[in-house]
Design an enzyme around this catalytic site. Sequence first.
Site, short mmCIF file in Angstrom:
data_model
loop_
_atom_site.label_atom_id
_atom_site.label_comp_id
_atom_site.label_asym_id
_atom_site.label_seq_id
_atom_site.Cartn_x
_atom_site.Cartn_y
_atom_site.Cartn_z
N LYS A 1 -1.76 -19.21 -12.13
CA LYS A 1 -2.56 -19.56 -10.95
C LYS A 1 -1.78 -19.21 -9.68
CE LYS A 1 -5.28 -23.46 -9.10
NZ LYS A 1 -5.68 -24.88 -9.27
N SER B 1 -9.51 -29.97 -11.24
CA SER B 1 -9.42 -28.51 -11.24
C SER B 1 -8.93 -27.84 -12.51
CB SER B 1 -8.53 -28.05 -10.09
OG SER B 1 -9.27 -28.10 -8.90
N SER C 1 -10.83 -25.85 -9.07
CA SER C 1 -10.29 -24.72 -8.36
C SER C 1 -9.63 -23.67 -9.25
CB SER C 1 -9.26 -25.19 -7.33
OG SER C 1 -8.13 -25.76 -7.97
N1 GLN Z 1 -12.77 -30.21 -6.53
C1 GLN Z 1 -11.81 -31.14 -6.02
C2 GLN Z 1 -11.51 -30.81 -4.58
O1 GLN Z 1 -12.09 -29.93 -4.08
C3 GLN Z 1 -10.56 -31.11 -6.86
C4 GLN Z 1 -9.76 -29.89 -6.69
C5 GLN Z 1 -8.50 -29.89 -7.50
O2 GLN Z 1 -8.38 -30.61 -8.50
N2 GLN Z 1 -7.54 -29.12 -7.05
O3 GLN Z 1 -10.70 -31.41 -3.97
#
Ligand code: GLN
Length: 493
Positions: free
Chosen positions: A79, A183, A159
Amino acid sequence: MTDLTSLTIAEARTALASRSLSATELTDAYLAAIDAANGTFNAYVTVTHDQARAMAKASDARLAKGDAGALEGIPLGIKDLYATEGVHTQACSHVLDGFLPRYESTVTANLWAKGAVMLGKLNMDEFAMGSSNETSYYGPVKSPWRAKGSNEALVPGGSSGGSAAAVAAHLCAAATATDTGGSIRQPAAFTGTVGIKPTYGRCSRWGIVAFASSLDQAGPIARDVRDTAIMLKTMASVDPKDTTSVDLPVPDYEAAIGQSVKGMTIGIPREYRVHGMPDEIEALWQQGIAWYREAGAKIVDISLPHTKYALPAYYIVAPAEASSNLARYDGVRYGLRVPGRDIIDMYEKSRAAGFGSEVKRRIMIGTYVLSAGYYDAYYLRAQQVRTLIKRDFEQAFAAGVDAILTPATPSAAFAIGDKDMNADPVKMYLNDVFTVTVNMAGLPGMAVPAGLSANGLPLGLQLIGRPFEEETLFKAAHVIEQAAGRFTPAKWW
Ligand code: GLN
């Protein structure tokens, strides 16, 4: 061998050890697959061909000497949030344009030390803020899954959308990901892959671009439960460079796979039956419960009464920490610089041009909830709610629950462009309604594919465990995998 990219890590490990396959052959197969398909998926933002080949060659030399590490010759995607020395690390943000770290994150260093091969850096929502990979500066990732009878492009979740899509489309053997509110687990659920967010403190956060430091955790996304266990074993470590890293030995997670769940107590929290949840999600959950009953586990209904406050509290705590963490991107130290008439003007112009709209929204919310006069009303309260959420789980575990079973997401994957974050961000935020509680409480959570929706898309179940009892999750997830089978998209690319 026909298609080398369809091997799991465990299968490739056997073939590499017996020397019927070389790390170079395996790496070349993945690089060819990426070169052929990345234009379609946009899963990788950079492909490190030369580095991958050099690492594979070194792996082959170690395999020849009988000196193989636990991930020797296994090609991985990383990532874009992980610092990789001299290689593209931009959290998929414009503000980090051209940034090349001079250091390696602890997690990726652990992987390379055990012989893994880096294929490149994976697309993601900008600074890991999002649930669909649509906030990336590099554009959205397309899922390899399509709904029955439709060619519409679907999101892979976010994400860690690039990680999930690359694993599902066989563009890497497995991938690193991170999870602040869901995410790892939501994209795994959307793509028929397996993902675990370990206990807070299990993997070092050192060298991972910070979003919300008290919630961020690294973890793997892989094709099956065993590969996920193999990955986590190497990713996890005790690290003096991260003061929140916990000094506990890393168990052999793979050894938990295949152990019986007979006599185990699985809690079913009533608050996760949310309003408007599709019938097929409820049916999937019931199916999971039935599988555990058949396997000899005890099913108990539990209550986690503060669940409904988790999402609103998360959207105070996470932006608050993000607003502080992102203050460092000022046009001086990293990446993009837009000249101004003086230094303040330069800061403002660089940040205005460098951050996307969702990141700006979070920074504004974060600075607001931390500001004098509002701190007590918002930030302090959210922290208090967080304590109550944590206590709900502690009470369930104290009453004898070994693991908690919930759906991973409230729906299957949706189309790119379907949920417009600028028009209604809350629609997107609701994707994480079942996952954020786990980050707020610092617990381990795992998503495992359990079935398909009526229109043929993967659906996942989530298992939540006691702190540092990831082994219980691997054991329990394997039962679902055995019953449900594995899910691979039909190849159309
Ligand atoms: N979707 C959540 C956010 O936008 C979690 C994102 C994540 O776990 N990095 O904050």
